[in-house]
Design a protein around this motif. Structure first.
Motif, PDB file in Angstrom:
ATOM      1  N   PHE A 270      15.466 -44.607  49.014  1.00 46.13           N
ATOM      2  CA  PHE A 270      14.636 -43.416  49.154  1.00 46.13           C
ATOM      3  C   PHE A 270      15.169 -42.561  50.311  1.00 46.13           C
ATOM      4  CE2 PHE A 270      11.965 -46.999  47.859  1.00 46.13           C
ATOM      5  CZ  PHE A 270      11.412 -46.529  46.675  1.00 46.13           C
ATOM      6  N   GLN A 271      14.975 -41.267  50.176  1.00 42.05           N
ATOM      7  CA  GLN A 271      15.342 -40.325  51.240  1.00 42.05           C
ATOM      8  C   GLN A 271      14.345 -39.176  51.232  1.00 42.05           C
ATOM      9  OE1 GLN A 271      19.138 -37.450  52.547  1.00 42.05           O
ATOM     10  NE2 GLN A 271      19.004 -38.227  50.464  1.00 42.05           N
ATOM     11  N   VAL A 272      13.753 -38.884  52.384  1.00 42.40           N
ATOM     12  CA  VAL A 272      12.920 -37.693  52.540  1.00 42.40           C
ATOM     13  C   VAL A 272      13.754 -36.684  53.307  1.00 42.40           C
ATOM     14  CG1 VAL A 272      10.799 -36.731  53.513  1.00 42.40           C
ATOM     15  CG2 VAL A 272      10.783 -39.014  52.481  1.00 42.40           C
ATOM     16  N   ASN A 273      14.140 -35.607  52.624  1.00 43.15           N
ATOM     17  CA  ASN A 273      15.065 -34.647  53.233  1.00 43.15           C
ATOM     18  C   ASN A 273      14.992 -33.331  52.466  1.00 43.15           C
ATOM     19  OD1 ASN A 273      17.051 -33.661  54.975  1.00 43.15           O
ATOM     20  ND2 ASN A 273      18.360 -35.464  54.751  1.00 43.15           N
ATOM     21  N   TRP A 274      15.666 -32.323  53.013  1.00 38.89           N
ATOM     22  CA  TRP A 274      15.651 -30.975  52.440  1.00 38.89           C
ATOM     23  C   TRP A 274      16.543 -30.893  51.193  1.00 38.89           C
ATOM     24  CZ3 TRP A 274      12.114 -27.957  54.853  1.00 38.89           C
ATOM     25  CH2 TRP A 274      11.746 -28.314  56.149  1.00 38.89           C
ATOM     26  N   PRO A 275      16.391 -29.851  50.375  1.00 36.14           N
ATOM     27  CA  PRO A 275      17.148 -29.753  49.123  1.00 36.14           C
ATOM     28  C   PRO A 275      18.660 -29.629  49.280  1.00 36.14           C
ATOM     29  CG  PRO A 275      15.189 -28.371  49.002  1.00 36.14           C
ATOM     30  CD  PRO A 275      15.299 -28.849  50.435  1.00 36.14           C
ATOM     31  N   PHE A 276      19.153 -29.348  50.488  1.00 39.90           N
ATOM     32  CA  PHE A 276      20.602 -29.233  50.657  1.00 39.90           C
ATOM     33  C   PHE A 276      21.319 -30.523  50.287  1.00 39.90           C
ATOM     34  CE2 PHE A 276      19.824 -31.439  54.610  1.00 39.90           C
ATOM     35  CZ  PHE A 276      21.014 -32.090  54.901  1.00 39.90           C
ATOM     36  N   VAL A 277      20.599 -31.649  50.260  1.00 35.46           N
ATOM     37  CA  VAL A 277      21.254 -32.921  49.959  1.00 35.46           C
ATOM     38  C   VAL A 277      21.714 -32.989  48.506  1.00 35.46           C
ATOM     39  CG1 VAL A 277      19.854 -34.078  51.711  1.00 35.46           C
ATOM     40  CG2 VAL A 277      19.134 -34.178  49.316  1.00 35.46           C
ATOM     41  N   TYR A 278      21.102 -32.197  47.628  1.00 35.64           N
ATOM     42  CA  TYR A 278      21.422 -32.291  46.200  1.00 35.64           C
ATOM     43  C   TYR A 278      22.865 -31.860  45.892  1.00 35.64           C
ATOM     44  CZ  TYR A 278      21.282 -31.319  41.184  1.00 35.64           C
ATOM     45  OH  TYR A 278      21.564 -31.265  39.838  1.00 35.64           O
ATOM     46  N   PRO A 279      23.277 -30.626  46.244  1.00 32.13           N
ATOM     47  CA  PRO A 279      24.664 -30.255  45.948  1.00 32.13           C
ATOM     48  C   PRO A 279      25.668 -31.080  46.735  1.00 32.13           C
ATOM     49  CG  PRO A 279      23.627 -28.571  47.291  1.00 32.13           C
ATOM     50  CD  PRO A 279      22.537 -29.511  46.865  1.00 32.13           C
ATOM     51  N   ALA A 280      25.299 -31.485  47.947  1.00 32.02           N
ATOM     52  CA  ALA A 280      26.210 -32.309  48.748  1.00 32.02           C
ATOM     53  C   ALA A 280      26.479 -33.635  48.053  1.00 32.02           C
ATOM     54  CB  ALA A 280      25.626 -32.535  50.135  1.00 32.02           C
ATOM     55  N   LEU A 281      25.437 -34.236  47.484  1.00 30.41           N
ATOM     56  CA  LEU A 281      25.595 -35.504  46.778  1.00 30.41           C
ATOM     57  C   LEU A 281      26.414 -35.327  45.507  1.00 30.41           C
ATOM     58  CD1 LEU A 281      24.835 -38.515  46.588  1.00 30.41           C
ATOM     59  CD2 LEU A 281      22.749 -37.816  45.377  1.00 30.41           C
ATOM     60  N   GLN A 282      26.202 -34.231  44.801  1.00 32.05           N
ATOM     61  CA  GLN A 282      26.979 -33.965  43.581  1.00 32.05           C
ATOM     62  C   GLN A 282      28.471 -33.945  43.876  1.00 32.05           C
ATOM     63  OE1 GLN A 282      25.576 -33.345  40.426  1.00 32.05           O
ATOM     64  NE2 GLN A 282      23.592 -33.818  41.300  1.00 32.05           N
ATOM     65  N   GLU A 283      28.809 -33.375  45.027  1.00 29.80           N
ATOM     66  CA  GLU A 283      30.224 -33.251  45.382  1.00 29.80           C
ATOM     67  C   GLU A 283      30.783 -34.540  45.970  1.00 29.80           C
ATOM     68  OE1 GLU A 283      33.057 -30.539  48.346  1.00 29.80           O
ATOM     69  OE2 GLU A 283      31.009 -29.900  47.876  1.00 29.80           O
ATOM     70  N   ALA A 284      30.006 -35.199  46.811  1.00 27.66           N
ATOM     71  CA  ALA A 284      30.526 -36.348  47.556  1.00 27.66           C
ATOM     72  C   ALA A 284      30.492 -37.643  46.755  1.00 27.66           C
ATOM     73  CB  ALA A 284      29.732 -36.528  48.857  1.00 27.66           C
ATOM     74  N   ASN A 285      29.489 -37.816  45.915  1.00 28.52           N
ATOM     75  CA  ASN A 285      29.347 -39.077  45.185  1.00 28.52           C
ATOM     76  C   ASN A 285      28.720 -38.790  43.823  1.00 28.52           C
ATOM     77  OD1 ASN A 285      28.906 -41.701  44.295  1.00 28.52           O
ATOM     78  ND2 ASN A 285      28.265 -42.447  46.304  1.00 28.52           N
ATOM     79  N   PRO A 286      29.481 -38.181  42.907  1.00 23.31           N
ATOM     80  CA  PRO A 286      28.912 -37.768  41.620  1.00 23.31           C
ATOM     81  C   PRO A 286      28.338 -38.909  40.793  1.00 23.31           C
ATOM     82  CG  PRO A 286      31.306 -37.519  41.637  1.00 23.31           C
ATOM     83  CD  PRO A 286      30.889 -37.782  43.033  1.00 23.31           C
ATOM     84  N   GLU A 287      28.901 -40.115  40.925  1.00 24.90           N
ATOM     85  CA  GLU A 287      28.367 -41.249  40.163  1.00 24.90           C
ATOM     86  C   GLU A 287      26.979 -41.630  40.675  1.00 24.90           C
ATOM     87  OE1 GLU A 287      29.551 -42.686  37.370  1.00 24.90           O
ATOM     88  OE2 GLU A 287      30.900 -40.951  37.498  1.00 24.90           O
ATOM     89  N   LEU A 288      26.812 -41.655  41.995  1.00 24.02           N
ATOM     90  CA  LEU A 288      25.502 -41.935  42.562  1.00 24.02           C
ATOM     91  C   LEU A 288      24.524 -40.825  42.217  1.00 24.02           C
ATOM     92  CD1 LEU A 288      23.635 -43.675  44.346  1.00 24.02           C
ATOM     93  CD2 LEU A 288      24.521 -42.426  46.332  1.00 24.02           C
ATOM     94  N   ALA A 289      25.016 -39.595  42.221  1.00 27.83           N
ATOM     95  CA  ALA A 289      24.149 -38.446  41.940  1.00 27.83           C
ATOM     96  C   ALA A 289      23.458 -38.576  40.587  1.00 27.83           C
ATOM     97  CB  ALA A 289      24.957 -37.161  42.006  1.00 27.83           C
ATOM     98  N   LYS A 290      24.124 -39.179  39.629  1.00 28.63           N
ATOM     99  CA  LYS A 290      23.525 -39.342  38.299  1.00 28.63           C
ATOM    100  C   LYS A 290      22.296 -40.248  38.341  1.00 28.63           C
ATOM    101  CE  LYS A 290      28.030 -38.897  36.007  1.00 28.63           C
ATOM    102  NZ  LYS A 290      29.073 -39.614  35.207  1.00 28.63           N
ATOM    103  N   GLN A 291      22.212 -41.089  39.361  1.00 25.67           N
ATOM    104  CA  GLN A 291      21.115 -42.051  39.466  1.00 25.67           C
ATOM    105  C   GLN A 291      19.995 -41.581  40.398  1.00 25.67           C
ATOM    106  OE1 GLN A 291      21.065 -44.583  37.524  1.00 25.67           O
ATOM    107  NE2 GLN A 291      23.171 -44.369  36.786  1.00 25.67           N
ATOM    108  N   VAL A 292      20.117 -40.358  40.913  1.00 22.41           N
ATOM    109  CA  VAL A 292      19.156 -39.880  41.908  1.00 22.41           C
ATOM    110  C   VAL A 292      18.172 -38.896  41.279  1.00 22.41           C
ATOM    111  CG1 VAL A 292      18.858 -38.616  44.073  1.00 22.41           C
ATOM    112  CG2 VAL A 292      20.716 -40.280  43.834  1.00 22.41           C
ATOM    113  N   GLY A 293      16.892 -39.184  41.458  1.00 25.37           N
ATOM    114  CA  GLY A 293      15.841 -38.266  41.036  1.00 25.37           C
ATOM    115  C   GLY A 293      15.119 -37.693  42.232  1.00 25.37           C
ATOM    116  N   TRP A 294      14.175 -36.830  41.968  1.00 27.90           N
ATOM    117  CA  TRP A 294      13.414 -36.203  43.046  1.00 27.90           C
ATOM    118  C   TRP A 294      11.944 -36.156  42.663  1.00 27.90           C
ATOM    119  CZ3 TRP A 294      17.335 -33.824  40.315  1.00 27.90           C
ATOM    120  CH2 TRP A 294      16.917 -32.976  39.276  1.00 27.90           C
ATOM    121  N   ALA A 295      11.092 -36.112  43.661  1.00 21.70           N
ATOM    122  CA  ALA A 295       9.650 -36.080  43.443  1.00 21.70           C
ATOM    123  C   ALA A 295       8.984 -35.487  44.665  1.00 21.70           C
ATOM    124  CB  ALA A 295       9.127 -37.492  43.195  1.00 21.70           C
ATOM    125  N   ARG A 296       7.691 -35.250  44.549  1.00 20.55           N
ATOM    126  CA  ARG A 296       6.910 -34.786  45.695  1.00 20.55           C
ATOM    127  C   ARG A 296       6.952 -35.849  46.787  1.00 20.55           C
ATOM    128  NH1 ARG A 296       1.641 -31.316  44.976  1.00 20.55           N
ATOM    129  NH2 ARG A 296       0.993 -30.965  47.140  1.00 20.55           N
TER     130      ARG A 296
END
Length: 429
Positions: A270-296
């Protein structure tokens, strides 16, 4: 995609220069920095705004729309929020006429308005600023019932979670801690990562918890320290989380970007953080990014949604501008719906005009836009007071490290320190 909140919230627990008298002593070297248009040509509207990679394109478009009646010049402020504020405070305290439109952190508007450094938005300017704008960001732009700025962009943290580890996201912090402990027992990535260092990020976390518990840190008029039962419950939750065994060992030193990097490295569930983490994750670890969701962001009580602290930038017009009418017009253009959409897509700063979220072009850039908007419609604002900088400084100091919190004792200490901060006591000028 830029990371506005990382720069904005990485504040040193340092000085408050809200008093004009303190600022005047420092202003002489800066007073000459203003850019005038005494040659009688096209008026220059000086925009002082934090670094935003593609904002110049918005400025250029507004200059085209102005049709030669004025020209906006983008004066880029320092990246660090403290440095931005100090530069503006010094120059405004000296009544520098070289500043026209100001990009203010949402926590500064009340301070600048109380010092009479910025002009009230009235008439058609006010009507346009309020039209379709989300209520939470608008609250940050008001002082004593009057509008002193127009929200340009906003921001809000999300819960980012591993879908391959957790089928459904938790809705409370207790649920999240329980899920993390179960993952830990199974030898799987389990950490709950968020910001806990002694700086603004820790204040934001506590403010979210307090608002989610229905607590009040200040009275509604912003003039008295309250620290009620809900605020104490938030301290209990923060201390429980910090000592739960599922945080990163670096929690008490963690700021936004290191938290992002830890999660990208695979140690967090889990990570509580701002939306900037989304594009950063797509670029840095695209395989992990596929497994990451978001919620309130999780709340405190089951069935009661969280209230998440908003960030952002408000546009204000300096009281000392030589061209106030043109400055208001320029500010309206800079934060128009079309330009908010452009900045959201290209610079990663969520819009404050609700209708922009419905634009089809937003879907690809903001797949999490519905969750962002859901939180923005029922948000938490940080205490709305001219003394916020002092309150933030003492709050982060008292809450650090979170593991050492003693809920009722800490609440009493906060109440006293905040009361002093409201009277400009306890913090060096």
């Amino acid at each position: 995609m830029t990371d506005p909140e990382t720069a904005r919230h990485r504040r040193r627990p340092a000085v408050r220069l809200g008093a004009a008298a303190a600022a005047l002593a420092l202003v002489a070297p800066l007073a000459a920095c203003g850019t005038g248009d005494g040659d009688g040509g096209t008026p220059t509207i000086n925009l002082y705004y934090p670094p935003e990679q593609n904002l110049q394109k918005v400025v250029d478009d507004c200059n085209v729309q102005a049709q030669g009646r004025y020209k906006i010049a983008y004066r880029v402020l320092p990246r660090q929020a403290d440095d931005q504020r100090v530069q503006m405070v010094r120059r405004l305290a000296a009544e520098d006429s070289g500043m026209d439109v100001l990009g203010l952190d949402v926590t500064w508007t009340q301070e600048f308005a109380s010092a009479k450094w910025i002009r009230e938005w009235t008439g058609q300017d006010k009507a346009e600023a309020e039209q379709g704008t989300l209520a939470g960001p608008l609250d940050t732009a008001r002082y004593e019932g009057k509008l002193y700025a127009a929200p340009k962009n906003t921001n809000v943290q999300l819960l980012w979670y591993r879908k391959d580890l957790v089928p459904q996201p938790p809705t409370t912090w207790d649920q999240m801690i329980t899920m993390a402990r179960e993952l830990k027992d199974q030898g799987k990535p389990h950490q709950v990562l968020t910001m806990g260092a002694q700086y603004e990020g820790l204040v934001v976390l506590y403010n979210t918890l307090a608002a989610s518990a229905g607590g009040k840190i200040l009275s509604d008029d912003g003039k008295q320290a309250v620290m009620d039962e809900g605020a104490v419950r938030a301290l209990e939750e923060l201390q429980r989380f910090a000592t739960s065994g599922v945080t990163s060992p670096s929690l008490s030193n963690a700021t936004e970007d290191p938290v992002r990097l830890e999660f990208q490295g695979g140690s967090g569930a889990f990570q509580v953080n701002w939306p900037f983490v989304y594009p950063a994750l797509q670029e840095a670890n695209p395989e992990l990014a596929k497994q990451v969701g978001w919620a309130r962001v999780p709340g405190i009580d089951e069935g009661t949604p969280s209230k998440v602290t908003i960030g952002g930038v408000n546009l204000a017009v300096s009281s000392y501008s030589k061209h106030p009418e043109l400055s208001f017009e320029a500010a309206r253009c800079l934060r128009s719906a079309e330009h908010q959409k452009f900045s959201a897509i290209n610079d990663g700063v969520p819009p404050t005009i609700e209708a922009v979220f419905d634009d089809p072009e937003m879907t690809e850039a903001y797949p999490m836009k519905d969750t962002i908007l859901e939180q923005l419609k029922d948000p938490a604002t940080r205490p709305l007071t001219p003394a916020y900088q002092s309150i933030s400084t003492v709050t982060s100091a008292i809450l650090s490290p979170p593991s050492a919190i003693r809920p009722q004792q800490t609440a009493d200490e906060l109440r006293g320190a905040i009361a002093d901060a409201l009277e400009s006591k306890g913090v060096l000028p």
